[in-house]
Design a protein around this motif. Structure first.
Motif, short mmCIF file in Angstrom:
data_model
loop_
_atom_site.label_atom_id
_atom_site.label_comp_id
_atom_site.label_asym_id
_atom_site.label_seq_id
_atom_site.Cartn_x
_atom_site.Cartn_y
_atom_site.Cartn_z
N GLY A 1 6.48 6.28 12.00
CA GLY A 1 6.06 4.97 12.48
C GLY A 1 5.59 4.02 11.42
N ASN B 1 6.59 1.99 7.65
CA ASN B 1 7.55 1.61 6.63
C ASN B 1 6.72 1.05 5.48
N THR B 2 6.78 1.74 4.34
CA THR B 2 5.89 1.34 3.25
C THR B 2 6.64 1.27 1.93
N LEU B 3 6.17 0.39 1.10
CA LEU B 3 6.76 0.20 -0.23
C LEU B 3 5.72 0.65 -1.26
N GLN C 1 2.35 -1.05 -2.27
CA GLN C 1 2.59 -2.49 -2.34
C GLN C 1 2.66 -3.14 -0.97
N ALA C 2 3.11 -2.39 0.02
CA ALA C 2 3.20 -2.96 1.37
C ALA C 2 3.23 -1.82 2.38
N ILE C 3 2.64 -2.09 3.52
CA ILE C 3 2.70 -1.15 4.64
C ILE C 3 3.08 -1.94 5.88
N ASP C 4 4.07 -1.47 6.55
CA ASP C 4 4.54 -2.16 7.75
C ASP C 4 4.59 -1.15 8.90
N PRO C 5 3.48 -0.95 9.58
CA PRO C 5 3.50 0.03 10.68
C PRO C 5 4.22 -0.53 11.90
N GLU C 6 4.80 0.38 12.66
CA GLU C 6 5.44 -0.03 13.90
C GLU C 6 4.39 -0.44 14.93
N VAL D 1 1.01 1.49 16.02
CA VAL D 1 0.64 2.38 14.93
C VAL D 1 -0.28 1.63 13.97
N ALA E 1 -2.31 1.86 10.15
CA ALA E 1 -2.24 2.57 8.87
C ALA E 1 -3.29 2.00 7.93
#
Lengths: 140, 175
Positions: free
Chosen positions: A107, A109-111, B144-149, B152, B154
């Motif tokens: 769940g 998506n991380t960079l 550098q970036a977090i894009d939780p659904e 969710v 984080a």
């Protein structure tokens, strides 16, 4: 002989060779952290467990799986981990000894930026069996 | 055995109905055989009757004069009590009911102490490790970036020893 030298030259300058040259080995270790009574601890995660025990309340860390693959700018790497979850690692940038990868799993998506051969990025929290998963992803 | 003089003194108590059963029996036995004490008793009862009659007559005469004032005060309602009078009333009532006062004091002490303890021990929500601002490093890991659904959450944590970065995810449902 000349043909062989020519093929080596073509290979070296072709985009395919560049892709292979930038293929980065990655390793994924899937650890189950729980509060169950401790069992035998895998020596390969000993230092990682010692670090986690400083800050997390889990008493038992068990290495469930180890996955190895390669990522390149054109070819993300996907694998199935514990609980039927999918994990995807895509190489976004590689410069010097550092890489920038996009990780998608559980769940999120991380960079992240990783040092090749350096410390792993840990992704924890997905519940599994009697505990939670802690996924350690490192680049080599 | 009571003397005659003591029976004379006991007659007052006899008329007021204040004698015990044993004394009453003895006094009545004496009265049956003593004319002097019987006359004294009759005299005392007549005197009490006269006094009672006089008291009732005076009260009856006074009542019509007092009643209009009483009625007027009722019509005006009760006068407001001052704060100090209210406190005094509670203070006096507390002395009249010591058990109730003690129970109230204990309940008040319990509430004060439990409230103080709760405020002192109030749980402070802190993450298990330090939440960090992400800083890129030569040797370390930078997020550098977090894009939780959707659904969710984080957060990025750093372990206190070697400073490992941990992305901790929490979801309401299955991850």
């Amino acid at each position: 002989m000349r043909r062989g030298v020519l093929m080596v030259f073509v290979f070296l300058v072709s985009p395919v060779s560049l892709v292979y040259a930038q293929a980065i080995p990655v390793e994924v270790r899937v650890i189950l952290a729980s509060r169950e009574p401790g069992g035998r601890q895998d020596p390969t995660i000993h230092s990682l467990v010692r670090e986690l025990q400083r800050d997390f309340a889990y008493t038992n860390y068990r290495l469930l799986e180890t996955h190895r693959g390669q990522v390149s700018p054109e070819q993300p790497w996907r694998t199935a981990i514990a609980g039927g979850r999918q994990l995807s690692v895509a190489l976004m940038r590689a410069a010097g000894g550092r890489v920038e990868v996009r990780i998608t799993t559980a769940g999120v998506n991380t960079l992240v930026g990783l040092q090749r051969g350096g410390r792993p990025i840990l992704l924890g929290g997905p519940p599994h069996e009697s505990g939670v998963l802690i996924i350690a992803i490192s680049a080599h | 055995m009571m003397g005659h003089r003591r029976y004379r003194r006991a007659l007052d108590a006899y008329v007021d109905g204040e004698l015990s059963d044993a004394e009453l029996t003895r006094v009545q036995a004496h009265l049956a055989g003593c004319g002097t004490c019987s006359r004294e008793l009759q005299h005392l009862e007549e005197l009490r009757g006269l006094l009672r009659q006089a008291h009732e007559e005076s009260a009856a005469e006074a009542a019509p004069a007092l009643w209009p004032g009483v009625r007027a005060r009722i019509a005006r309602g009760r006068p407001p009590r001052s704060f100090m009078a209210w406190i005094r009333g509670i203070w006096e009532a507390s002395w009249e009911r010591p058990r109730l006062s003690l129970a109230g004091a204990l309940v008040t002490a319990f509430l004060v102490l439990s409230t103080g303890y709760w405020m002192w021990e109030a749980p402070v929500v802190t993450p298990p490790v330090h939440t960090v601002a992400v800083e890129p490093g030569e040797e370390g890991v930078d997020v550098q970036a977090i894009d939780p659904e959707e659904g969710v959450s984080a957060m990025v944590l750093t372990t206190s020893g070697e400073g490992l970065k941990v992305i901790w995810v929490v979801a309401q449902g299955q991850l």
